[in-house]
Design an enzyme around this catalytic site. Structure first.
Site, PDB file in Angstrom:
ATOM      1  N   TYR A  68       0.837  -1.217   0.000  1.00 43.08           N
ATOM      2  CA  TYR A  68       0.000   0.000   0.000  1.00 43.08           C
ATOM      3  C   TYR A  68       0.866   1.259   0.000  1.00 43.08           C
ATOM      4  CZ  TYR A  68      -4.468  -2.300   0.135  1.00 43.08           C
ATOM      5  OH  TYR A  68      -5.574  -3.027  -0.228  1.00 43.08           O
ATOM      6  N   ASN A 103     -12.526   3.903  -6.344  1.00 41.54           N
ATOM      7  CA  ASN A 103     -11.085   4.170  -6.242  1.00 41.54           C
ATOM      8  C   ASN A 103     -10.726   4.670  -4.853  1.00 41.54           C
ATOM      9  OD1 ASN A 103     -11.067   3.505  -8.942  1.00 41.54           O
ATOM     10  ND2 ASN A 103     -11.072   5.645  -9.646  1.00 41.54           N
ATOM     11  N   ASP A 105      -7.838   6.413  -4.522  1.00 40.73           N
ATOM     12  CA  ASP A 105      -6.978   7.605  -4.686  1.00 40.73           C
ATOM     13  C   ASP A 105      -7.834   8.862  -4.494  1.00 40.73           C
ATOM     14  OD1 ASP A 105      -7.221   6.894  -8.173  1.00 40.73           O
ATOM     15  OD2 ASP A 105      -8.162   8.603  -7.195  1.00 40.73           O
ATOM     16  N   HIS A 120     -14.857   2.277  -1.345  1.00 38.22           N
ATOM     17  CA  HIS A 120     -13.800   1.337  -0.932  1.00 38.22           C
ATOM     18  C   HIS A 120     -12.725   2.001  -0.081  1.00 38.22           C
ATOM     19  CE1 HIS A 120     -14.949  -1.407  -4.546  1.00 38.22           C
ATOM     20  NE2 HIS A 120     -15.813  -1.491  -3.545  1.00 38.22           N
ATOM     21  N   CYS A 155      -0.157   1.267  16.384  1.00 37.00           N
ATOM     22  CA  CYS A 155      -1.228   2.239  16.681  1.00 37.00           C
ATOM     23  C   CYS A 155      -0.819   3.038  17.928  1.00 37.00           C
ATOM     24  CB  CYS A 155      -2.526   1.467  16.945  1.00 37.00           C
ATOM     25  SG  CYS A 155      -3.818   2.487  17.688  1.00 37.00           S
ATOM     26  N   GLY A 195     -14.963   3.550 -16.411  1.00 33.65           N
ATOM     27  CA  GLY A 195     -13.693   2.920 -16.059  1.00 33.65           C
ATOM     28  C   GLY A 195     -13.788   1.850 -15.015  1.00 33.65           C
ATOM     29  N   THR A 196     -14.843   1.025 -15.096  1.00 31.30           N
ATOM     30  CA  THR A 196     -14.930  -0.092 -14.166  1.00 31.30           C
ATOM     31  C   THR A 196     -15.275  -1.372 -14.907  1.00 31.30           C
ATOM     32  OG1 THR A 196     -15.961  -0.964 -12.138  1.00 31.30           O
ATOM     33  CG2 THR A 196     -17.364   0.387 -13.579  1.00 31.30           C
ATOM     34  N   ASN A 221     -15.811   3.318 -21.461  1.00 29.00           N
ATOM     35  CA  ASN A 221     -14.816   2.271 -21.232  1.00 29.00           C
ATOM     36  C   ASN A 221     -14.296   1.834 -22.604  1.00 29.00           C
ATOM     37  OD1 ASN A 221     -13.472  -0.200 -20.552  1.00 29.00           O
ATOM     38  ND2 ASN A 221     -14.784  -0.397 -18.746  1.00 29.00           N
ATOM     39  N   PRO A 222     -12.959   1.662 -22.751  1.00 27.80           N
ATOM     40  CA  PRO A 222     -12.468   1.212 -24.070  1.00 27.80           C
ATOM     41  C   PRO A 222     -12.799  -0.253 -24.350  1.00 27.80           C
ATOM     42  CG  PRO A 222     -10.645   1.437 -22.501  1.00 27.80           C
ATOM     43  CD  PRO A 222     -11.862   1.957 -21.821  1.00 27.80           C
TER      44      PRO A 222
END
Ligand code: OAD
Length: 252
Positions: A68, A103, A105, A120, A155, A195-196, A221-222
């Site tokens: 991560y 996403n 980000d 998420h 923690c 984009g999924t 989406n491509p």
């Protein structure tokens, strides 16, 4: 102008409520690999689905934490692309506009989108693996010393592992965000799915739920995805190219 773009714009021109569901594809042109792309370099030998699980973390916490950290560094070097900016611009055109993302980000936020619903979680956030102070026990990493040879860091409350505040496989989604996303899709006039692959539930079911309630579905989406057959309009190509064209078509 492409016929599909004209069709998509026609649906949006009469819409009052718009919901958007984005996936990793919207960040691809920012240099962030998608989940089902082959992972680059050091991590090529690992399958994300093998790393993003509580079991993988318990088995090898340092490996998962470092993976991560690698993704955090990738996102830190990334910048929003024209697709992110087009969505931030679109939001201003509708009385009700809900941007839902799978996403982790923060590129939507960097492009100016607000109130983004993260189904998420968020890579930029860290929490106690045991949520020792309640769900979620978020911890500001800048306030603690991190020894790179001794990760995950402890923690500050209970001394046990810290972890990224993202949803792993076999974990439930944050209920508040899921409710927001479901309500937005159920009441939308138009749902943009961008984009999924549509492979991961329950996110993938939200656009289908909206369609059942009468929403028009536009996919960007491509490639073919699990949602393509439900789409009323398919914009075949990269979101960084097609979303600005869609915005332009709305201004015509
Ligand atoms: P995927 O990697 O499954 O799918 C990415 C999609 O983006 C594919 O359908 C590609 O065809 C498409 N794509 C690639 N380049 C694109 C571009 N330039 N413009 C538009 N689309 C493009 O990623 P997700 O569908 O987001 O879950 O994956 C869903 C979830 O699976 C993720 O949120 C993650 C993962 O496991 C969790 O972390 C819980």
């Amino acid at each position: 102008m492409d016929e599909a773009i004209i069709q998509a714009a026609a649906h949006l021109k009469t819409a009052q409520k718009v919901a958007v569901l984005t996936g990793a594809g919207v960040s691809k042109e920012s240099g962030v690999p998608t989940f089902r792309d082959a992972m680059e370099g050091l991590w090529a030998k690992f399958d994300p689905q093998e790393l993003a699980t509580p079991m993988a973390f318990k088995k090898n916490p340092k490996l998962v934490w470092d993976w991560y950290q690698y993704r955090r560094d990738l996102v830190k070097r990334a910048a929003p692309n024209p697709g992110h900016f087009a969505l931030a611009h679109l939001a201003k055109r509708f009385p009700v506009f809900t941007l839902i993302t799978q996403n982790v980000d923060d590129l939507h936020e960097q492009a100016g989108s607000t109130d983004v619903v993260h189904l998420h979680g968020n890579l930029a956030q860290t929490k106690c693996f045991f949520d020792c102070q309640g769900y979620p026990t978020l911890v500001d990493l800048t306030t603690i010393q991190i020894d790179p040879d001794n990760t995950p860091p402890p923690c500050p409350h209970c001394g046990r592992w810290l972890r990224p505040n993202v949803v792993w496989f076999h974990e439930i989604l944050p209920q508040h965000e899921l409710n927001l996303a479901a309500t937005a899709c159920e009441t939308a006039d138009v749902i943009l799915v961008i984009g999924t692959s549509g492979l991961v539930e329950p996110a993938a079911s939200l656009p289908k739920l909206g369609k059942l309630k009468g929403a028009k579905l536009i996919e960007v989406n491509p490639d073919y995805s699990m949602l393509t057959r439900h789409a009323d309009v398919k914009l075949e190509g990269a979101s960084g190219v097609l979303l600005p064209q869609l915005v332009e078509a709305l201004d015509v």
